[in-house]
Design a protein around this motif. Structure first.
Motif, PDB file in Angstrom:
ATOM      1  N   PHE A   1      13.278 -25.321  11.924  1.00 39.65           N
ATOM      2  CA  PHE A   1      14.139 -26.263  11.219  1.00 39.65           C
ATOM      3  C   PHE A   1      14.378 -25.697   9.811  1.00 39.65           C
ATOM      4  CE2 PHE A   1      12.163 -28.693  14.543  1.00 39.65           C
ATOM      5  CZ  PHE A   1      13.142 -29.591  14.959  1.00 39.65           C
TER       6      PHE A   1
ATOM      7  N   THR B   1      22.578 -33.876   6.041  1.00 38.46           N
ATOM      8  CA  THR B   1      21.262 -34.494   5.770  1.00 38.46           C
ATOM      9  C   THR B   1      20.158 -33.498   6.114  1.00 38.46           C
ATOM     10  OG1 THR B   1      21.399 -35.502   7.971  1.00 38.46           O
ATOM     11  CG2 THR B   1      22.051 -36.850   6.096  1.00 38.46           C
ATOM     12  N   LEU B   2      20.071 -32.437   5.310  1.00 39.47           N
ATOM     13  CA  LEU B   2      19.069 -31.395   5.555  1.00 39.47           C
ATOM     14  C   LEU B   2      17.764 -31.738   4.853  1.00 39.47           C
ATOM     15  CD1 LEU B   2      21.341 -28.263   5.025  1.00 39.47           C
ATOM     16  CD2 LEU B   2      20.672 -29.297   7.198  1.00 39.47           C
ATOM     17  N   ARG B   3      16.682 -31.336   5.426  1.00 42.44           N
ATOM     18  CA  ARG B   3      15.377 -31.618   4.828  1.00 42.44           C
ATOM     19  C   ARG B   3      15.147 -30.787   3.572  1.00 42.44           C
ATOM     20  NH1 ARG B   3      10.598 -28.488   6.450  1.00 42.44           N
ATOM     21  NH2 ARG B   3      11.190 -26.569   7.507  1.00 42.44           N
TER      22      ARG B   3
ATOM     23  N   CYS C   1      17.885 -37.678   4.630  1.00 40.36           N
ATOM     24  CA  CYS C   1      17.321 -36.870   5.721  1.00 40.36           C
ATOM     25  C   CYS C   1      17.181 -37.770   6.950  1.00 40.36           C
ATOM     26  CB  CYS C   1      15.969 -36.308   5.303  1.00 40.36           C
ATOM     27  SG  CYS C   1      15.158 -35.316   6.576  1.00 40.36           S
TER      28      CYS C   1
ATOM     29  N   PRO D   1      13.809 -35.146  11.144  1.00 42.18           N
ATOM     30  CA  PRO D   1      13.478 -34.363  12.349  1.00 42.18           C
ATOM     31  C   PRO D   1      11.958 -34.201  12.497  1.00 42.18           C
ATOM     32  CG  PRO D   1      14.299 -32.931  10.601  1.00 42.18           C
ATOM     33  CD  PRO D   1      14.521 -34.338  10.145  1.00 42.18           C
TER      34      PRO D   1
ATOM     35  N   GLN E   1      15.737 -36.811  14.725  1.00 37.70           N
ATOM     36  CA  GLN E   1      16.887 -35.907  14.866  1.00 37.70           C
ATOM     37  C   GLN E   1      16.427 -34.689  15.651  1.00 37.70           C
ATOM     38  OE1 GLN E   1      18.279 -33.869  11.317  1.00 37.70           O
ATOM     39  NE2 GLN E   1      20.391 -33.846  12.065  1.00 37.70           N
TER      40      GLN E   1
ATOM     41  N   ARG F   1      16.465 -30.834  17.358  1.00 38.94           N
ATOM     42  CA  ARG F   1      16.637 -29.515  16.742  1.00 38.94           C
ATOM     43  C   ARG F   1      18.069 -29.013  16.906  1.00 38.94           C
ATOM     44  NH1 ARG F   1      15.332 -23.894  18.329  1.00 38.94           N
ATOM     45  NH2 ARG F   1      14.949 -22.731  16.403  1.00 38.94           N
TER      46      ARG F   1
ATOM     47  N   ASP G   1      20.960 -30.683  16.995  1.00 41.11           N
ATOM     48  CA  ASP G   1      21.840 -31.291  15.994  1.00 41.11           C
ATOM     49  C   ASP G   1      21.539 -30.762  14.592  1.00 41.11           C
ATOM     50  OD1 ASP G   1      23.034 -32.788  17.962  1.00 41.11           O
ATOM     51  OD2 ASP G   1      21.888 -34.621  17.547  1.00 41.11           O
ATOM     52  N   TYR G   2      20.258 -30.556  14.309  1.00 41.23           N
ATOM     53  CA  TYR G   2      19.875 -30.046  12.992  1.00 41.23           C
ATOM     54  C   TYR G   2      20.433 -28.639  12.781  1.00 41.23           C
ATOM     55  CZ  TYR G   2      17.067 -29.036   8.858  1.00 41.23           C
ATOM     56  OH  TYR G   2      16.669 -28.715   7.583  1.00 41.23           O
TER      57      TYR G   2
END
Length: 605
Positions: free
Chosen positions: A113, A150-152, A179, A182, A187, A189, A191-192
């Motif tokens: 991720f 919406t990334l970590r 976020c 995930p 969420q 992987r 889609d991320y």
């Protein structure tokens, strides 16, 4: 061949005719210069086979006692190796890269991720975008990516195995909507990674696929009557569109391009580059190079290309340059554009280089004010085609009121700064009536004759306020003193700020923004101010003489004291008895009050 050591002669005789890098060592076996060459034998031998005009180059050659070479496959490899050796060894006679800071990058980590963050080091495994010219550009890019995706932002070592075993807990970012967590399986992987793929498009300057994707998503949600979600996507789309409009010039037809330009002065060179991805300008930076050996713009450009390669690793398929270079790089086309969008890009790069030079020059001048003065004098000398640096300049102006109380002023500037202690006033003596031309001849003659008699230095430039007439009058004075070809003189006419030269029928027009014109205008205005002040004082003294000094018992000294205290004769007439007593005492005050009363009676007040 001049007389050099046997060691050097043997080395020159055995040099290969291949591309490579050469290193010069001095008597203490310290590297003093590193260079590159397409043909080592020709390039190195040229240093020792002729007499050089440059004093710095002569000194370098005299210091060389040993030569080492490194052969490489191509001049492209030589360019990279030269750059690395210069930065590592910093030889005394090589150009010094002034911009030696660590540049910011944007990293997309190599994780299950991935994370996206800015960094100035490459100590994390992943894909790096950049380098970027400033932290501001990096911040804008990372902010737009986080606004859309919406990334970590956490540093957890996320893995699908760890998520399935519930090793992680969601943080506040989930509740804030930044976020989709995930880390706890909210969420997946796939889609991320799709978000990461689109973020990479933005980092590569390829915004259109992301924009089209957002539009499709918005329409899909609207069709499904999920208007709230569709509105959120619309906000993201508008933010990205605004970023695209703000991010710079777009040349979609050109694709991926690198653009380089160079400007220089006596001490520094400035190499600017612009990088375009998919027609969008995504990078721009200027390298400042401290010159050591009177390097040409070509030399500076090659050094800038080497620095660019050491940071970026490769060129774009098309590289635009201000002039031809003798270097070949596989799958890269070097071009010197003359027209069209390509030439517009080159002009844009050149404008950035010039702006950077201006900013750096001002910074150095703040540290060293004398540098600023010298630059202005050098510009003035070049613009006016003077034979020497105008360290001593004098400007003359006439002033009179309806032909009476004719005066003139002379202001002196040394090293482009006012020397107020040397300012001079002149009361016109030989001219009767309002004749500005004759007055100018008189004051220039008197001023220069006085300097000659005192043995003082003559001006490097004379400036007269006025056009052809005043200039001719000043030239007449110079001829009378046999200084016509010793002291340069110009005239400045107020209406259009034309600059007149002796003997020329037409004036020249200097750029309104130039430092040359600003300095000339400043001196002209200062001479006018100084002359007007003297003229007013003279008129005031005339008034003082005709009114106050006519009062019985009031002499010149007391009259000046009264005028200094009250400012004018009218103010004195309005003053109270007590105020006048404070200045001149009771007896003199009574005399003045009697005079005021009689003056008012005579005027019918």
């Amino acid at each position: 061949m001049p007389d050099f050591s046997e060691n050097i002669k043997q080395k020159l005789a055995t040099l290969p005719s291949q591309p490579g890098v050469y290193q010069y060592f001095d008597a203490e076996d310290i590297i003093i210069y590193v260079g590159k060459a397409r043909n080592l034998k020709k390039r190195v031998s040229s240093y020792f086979q002729k007499e050089h005009d440059s004093a710095k180059l002569k000194l370098l050659v005299r210091k060389i006692v040993r030569i080492e070479t490194i052969v490489v496959r191509s001049e492209f490899d030589a360019l990279l190796l030269e750059n690395n050796l210069i930065k590592k060894l910093q030889p005394r006679y090589n150009v010094l890269l002034k911009d030696d800071k660590t540049y910011p990058w944007i990293c997309v980590t190599d994780e299950e991720f991935p994370r996206i963050f800015s960094t100035r080091s490459k100590d994390v495994k992943g894909e790096y975008f950049g380098p970027y010219p400033s932290g501001r550009m990096v911040k804008e890019l990372t902010e737009i990516i986080r606004k859309i995706f919406t990334l970590r932002t956490c540093k957890l070592a996320l893995s699908e195995v760890g998520i399935s075993k519930k090793r992680f807990r969601p943080c506040l970012e989930l509740q804030l909507g930044n976020c989709l967590a995930p880390c706890v399986g909210l969420q997946n992987r796939e889609d991320y990674l799709d978000m990461i793929r689109q973020a990479r498009h933005i980092l590569k300057g390829n915004l259109n696929p992301v924009i089209q994707g957002l539009k499709a998503k918005m329409n899909e949600l609207s069709a499904a009557l999920e208007y709230e979600k569709a509105h959120k996507v619309k906000d993201k789309l508008e933010a990205l569109t605004l970023f695209q409009a703000r991010s710079g010039v777009t040349f979609e037809k050109l694709g991926d391009v690198d653009v380089f330009s160079v400007v220089s002065d006596e001490e520094y060179g400035y190499v600017n580059f612009l990088r375009l991805l998919n027609g969008n300008v995504v990078q721009g930076h200027t390298y400042a190079l401290k010159k050591k050996m009177d390097e040409t713009d070509l030399d500076l450009l090659m050094i800038g290309l080497g620095e660019f390669l050491s940071l970026n690793g490769n060129f774009a398929p098309l590289v635009l340059l201000p002039f031809d270079i003798e270097i070949e790089v596989p799958k890269v086309k070097f071009e010197v554009p003359k027209i069209s969008d390509k030439h517009q890009l080159l002009d844009l790069s050149l404008a950035n280089a010039k702006q950077f030079r201006l900013e750096q020059g001002k910074k150095r001048e703040m540290i060293d004010p004398e540098r600023h003065s010298k630059r202005i004098m050098q510009t003035l000398m070049n613009d006016l085609h003077l034979k020497k640096l105008p360290e001593h300049i004098e400007c003359f102006d006439n002033s009179n009121l309806l032909g009476t109380d004719a005066v003139a002023s002379c202001v002196v500037f040394r090293r482009a700064k006012p020397a107020k202690s040397e300012y001079r006033h002149f009361n016109i003596k030989s001219v009767i009536g309002p004749d500005d031309f004759a007055s100018m001849t008189e004051v220039v003659t008197r001023r220069l004759k006085r300097l000659q008699e005192e043995g003082s230095d003559l001006p490097d430039l004379l400036i007269v306020d006025g056009g052809k007439g005043q200039l001719s009058a000043a030239v007449e004075a110079l001829d009378a003193l046999s200084l016509r070809h010793v002291v340069p003189v110009i005239g400045i006419a107020k209406r259009l700020e034309e600059i007149y030269f002796p003997g020329d029928t037409l004036p020249i027009y200097i750029d309104k923004k130039s430092e040359t014109l600003r300095l000339i205008q400043r001196m002209r205005d200062e001479a006018h101010r100084f002359g007007i002040t003297h003229h007013r004082n003279k008129r005031s003294k005339g008034l003082l003489k005709t009114e106050l000094t006519e009062i019985s018992g009031i002499g010149k000294t007391l009259a000046e004291k009264l005028l200094k205290q009250f400012g004018s004769v009218e103010a004195l007439k309005m003053a109270s008895e007590a105020d006048i007593v404070k200045v001149v005492g009771k007896m003199k005050a009574q005399v003045i009050l009697d005079w005021v009363e009689s003056s008012n009676t005579a005027s019918g007040e």
